[in-house]
Design an enzyme around this catalytic site. Structure first.
Site, PDB file in Angstrom:
ATOM      1  N   ALA A  47      15.999 -37.002 -10.730  1.00  0.00           N
ATOM      2  CA  ALA A  47      17.984 -37.366 -10.585  1.00  0.00           C
ATOM      3  C   ALA A  47      18.313 -38.820  -9.415  1.00  0.00           C
ATOM      4  CB  ALA A  47      17.963 -35.640 -10.003  1.00  0.00           C
ATOM      5  N   TYR A 116       6.108 -28.708 -13.067  1.00  0.00           N
ATOM      6  CA  TYR A 116       4.116 -28.434 -12.147  1.00  0.00           C
ATOM      7  C   TYR A 116       4.187 -28.935 -10.817  1.00  0.00           C
ATOM      8  CZ  TYR A 116       3.312 -27.012 -16.195  1.00  0.00           C
ATOM      9  OH  TYR A 116       3.541 -25.738 -17.978  1.00  0.00           O
ATOM     10  N   LYS A 234      33.040 -32.187 -13.901  1.00  0.00           N
ATOM     11  CA  LYS A 234      32.212 -32.465 -15.249  1.00  0.00           C
ATOM     12  C   LYS A 234      32.388 -31.275 -15.867  1.00  0.00           C
ATOM     13  CE  LYS A 234      28.554 -33.739 -13.016  1.00  0.00           C
ATOM     14  NZ  LYS A 234      27.246 -33.833 -13.268  1.00  0.00           N
ATOM     15  N   GLY A 239      35.928 -33.828 -20.671  1.00  0.00           N
ATOM     16  CA  GLY A 239      36.429 -34.591 -20.009  1.00  0.00           C
ATOM     17  C   GLY A 239      35.708 -34.059 -18.238  1.00  0.00           C
ATOM     18  N   ALA A 240      36.008 -35.017 -17.746  1.00  0.00           N
ATOM     19  CA  ALA A 240      35.668 -35.116 -15.825  1.00  0.00           C
ATOM     20  C   ALA A 240      37.317 -35.035 -15.309  1.00  0.00           C
ATOM     21  CB  ALA A 240      34.702 -36.235 -16.091  1.00  0.00           C
ATOM     22  N   GLY A 263      19.876 -35.806 -17.663  1.00  0.00           N
ATOM     23  CA  GLY A 263      19.813 -36.958 -16.853  1.00  0.00           C
ATOM     24  C   GLY A 263      20.906 -37.896 -17.434  1.00  0.00           C
ATOM     25  N   GLY A 265      23.583 -36.401 -16.341  1.00  0.00           N
ATOM     26  CA  GLY A 265      24.800 -36.542 -15.059  1.00  0.00           C
ATOM     27  C   GLY A 265      24.097 -37.193 -14.036  1.00  0.00           C
ATOM     28  N   ASP A 266      22.912 -37.591 -14.238  1.00  0.00           N
ATOM     29  CA  ASP A 266      22.629 -38.145 -13.109  1.00  0.00           C
ATOM     30  C   ASP A 266      23.572 -40.261 -13.300  1.00  0.00           C
ATOM     31  OD1 ASP A 266      20.852 -37.331 -12.012  1.00  0.00           O
ATOM     32  OD2 ASP A 266      19.361 -37.710 -13.135  1.00  0.00           O
TER      33      ASP A 266
END
Ligand SMILES: O=C(O)C(=O)C[C@H](O)[C@H](O)CO
Length: 338
Positions: A47, A116, A234, A239-240, A263, A265-266
């Protein structure tokens, strides 16, 4: 270890410092599943380094660090990040433990993730990391709720940075990033709330805040984290929202044909931070977040190649009524990326 040393920034030059675990990620070849595939594509994923990758590709000086196993997979991670312009000079290399792995079983609605990483070197992250001058005094220190789940010492490192403010960063940015595969919700919820509340800038999904803290609206999330300067909530395809004291800004999401959501969100956090560092206002920060999230949603990698800065800048200027229109729908973003 000299990986990335050629492109390394002087000790305090990084605008953004990000710390966390990055793993090797394996995904079944296009169109197949984990249960059926004979071939895997391999990428790197983490992240915090995903955020660093976007920022570096958009020209922001950024340093990422972790505790890493000095094995071929660990070296591959560092080489890939350095190749995209991320400064990796502050990685703490060890000859113990392992490089973590994770597998993705992709789907447009949701992607199953299998870790893992039990014996991974990142579990050795501890507060001593912050003694490294290269990780101190950043304009932005970006951390996530994944690291405290790795081990007691990694949790202590995040607490020292967020609650103890030990790194001297101007702004502490914290993406809640609850990962159910790492710890149960009843253990994670109070830890993540305390860390988020003590941060300056918080990113959290509406569904995540509901799951962790029972919040039903963005305002309830804001009330849950009263000390944070800005809380960015978010809400998926809706929307955010950015909620600061007494101010609320909302920007609708772009229409996207989702390939795989991990990914996004990153990417969003990176877009927001880039606009923030450029001195842009709240709506433009959210817009760039959406634009980069849209690039991430249509690839199997956790971090995609962003569109050109010139094209992204132009999208920040379009009139409000045109934002989220067909002209900005994801197909257009992809064309710019290709
Ligand atoms: O799940 C994790 O711990 C990762 O860091 C892998 C992914 O890249 C990350 O979750 C995407 O946000």
């Amino acid at each position: 270890m000299s990986i990335g040393a050629g492109g390394a920034l002087p000790p305090n030059a990084a605008h953004v410092v990000a710390v966390g675990e990055t793993m090797i990620m394996l995904v079944p070849e296009e169109g197949s599943t984990l249960a059926a595939t004979r071939r895997f594509d391999s990428y790197i994923g983490g992240a915090e380094s995903n955020v660093a990758l976007y920022l570096a590709r958009l020209g922001v000086p950024v340093r990422w660090a972790s505790v890493m196993r000095n094995d071929p997979l660990g070296r591959r991670i560092a080489t890939e990040l350095a190749g995209s312009g991320v400064d990796v000079s502050a990685i703490s290399w060890r000859d113990v433990a392992q490089t973590g792995l994770y597998l993705k079983d992709p789907g447009a609605e949701s992607t199953a993730v299998y870790y893992y990483r039990q014996g991974s070197a990142a579990r050795l992250i501890d507060p001593a990391l912050w003694q490294d001058e290269r990780l101190r005094s950043a304009a932005v220190l970006h951390l996530t709720g994944i690291t405290p789940a790795l081990s007691e010492s990694a949790n202590a490192a995040v607490e020292a940075a967020v609650l103890g403010r030990e790194t001297g960063a101007e702004l502490v940015s914290f993406d809640v990033n609850y990962r159910p595969g790492l710890w149960p919700v009843d253990v994670a919820a109070p830890v993540l709330r305390r860390l988020a509340d003590a941060s300056d800038l918080v990113f959290v999904g509406m569904d995540e805040a509901h799951h962790l803290w029972g919040c039903a609206t963005p305002r309830e999330v804001r009330e849950m984290l009263p000390r944070a300067r800005t809380v960015v909530v978010k809400d998926g395809a809706v929307g955010a929202y950015a909620l600061s004291s007494g101010r609320e800004t909302f920007v609708p999401s772009l229409a996207v044909d989702v390939v795989e959501p991990v990914g996004a969100g990153d990417a969003f956090a990176a877009g927001y931070l880039k606009s923030l560092l450029d001195g842009r206002g709240e709506a433009e920060r959210l817009r760039l977040g959406h634009l980069l999230a849209a690039t991430a949603l249509t690839v199997h990698e956790d971090a995609a190649e962003p569109p050109s800065s010139a094209w992204l800048d132009a999208q920040l200027e379009v009139p409000e009524a045109e934002w989220a229109s067909a002209a900005l729908a994801y197909g257009k973003v992809r064309e710019q990326t290709a």
